[in-house]
Design a protein around this motif. Sequence first.
Motif, short mmCIF file in Angstrom:
data_model
loop_
_atom_site.label_atom_id
_atom_site.label_comp_id
_atom_site.label_asym_id
_atom_site.label_seq_id
_atom_site.Cartn_x
_atom_site.Cartn_y
_atom_site.Cartn_z
N ARG A 86 -70.67 -61.64 -78.54
CA ARG A 86 -69.45 -61.19 -77.57
C ARG A 86 -70.25 -60.69 -76.28
O ARG A 86 -69.76 -60.87 -75.34
CB ARG A 86 -68.55 -60.25 -78.28
N THR A 134 -69.93 -62.17 -72.54
CA THR A 134 -69.54 -61.47 -71.33
C THR A 134 -70.30 -61.41 -70.34
O THR A 134 -70.22 -61.63 -69.31
CB THR A 134 -69.35 -59.77 -72.02
N ARG A 135 -71.63 -61.47 -70.51
CA ARG A 135 -72.75 -61.34 -69.67
C ARG A 135 -72.88 -62.73 -69.05
O ARG A 135 -72.62 -62.97 -67.83
CB ARG A 135 -74.17 -61.31 -70.37
N LYS A 145 -70.14 -64.83 -68.68
CA LYS A 145 -68.99 -64.66 -67.79
C LYS A 145 -69.17 -64.06 -66.63
O LYS A 145 -68.71 -64.48 -65.38
CB LYS A 145 -67.58 -64.30 -68.51
N TYR A 153 -66.52 -70.85 -74.32
CA TYR A 153 -66.89 -69.60 -75.16
C TYR A 153 -66.27 -69.65 -76.44
O TYR A 153 -65.12 -70.14 -76.61
CB TYR A 153 -66.40 -68.31 -74.28
N LEU A 181 -64.68 -65.33 -75.95
CA LEU A 181 -63.61 -64.92 -75.01
C LEU A 181 -62.69 -65.97 -74.45
O LEU A 181 -62.95 -67.35 -74.61
CB LEU A 181 -64.80 -64.69 -73.76
#
Length: 102
Positions: A61, A65-66, A68, A86, A89
């Motif tokens: 996750r 997130t990084r 994105k 992903y 996400l």
Amino acid sequence: MKENVGKFFEIYDSDEALRERIERETEMYPGSLEIREALAEAVLLPVAEEMGLGFTIAELRAYETRKKLEHGLAKDGEYDRGEHSYWLLERGWEEPEESADR
């Protein structure tokens, strides 16, 4: 182990046989594909562990997130999804885009 996620996806992106294996195992997954975390735990994490690149759902996750955030916003201020996919996400129990516009 955090860096293992990135190493795994570098190999995943360049190795068609690995992508096909993951796809086959995903197709055989007995659970709902909308429950992405369970799917990742059942399919993706064991393959990564087998390759010596084990990581956790939390690390996956954080990696996504990084990524994105790195891909950031398009010039018009809208999120640029590009060709990025992903595992966790923007997957799962989401409304279809056409119903979200109502």
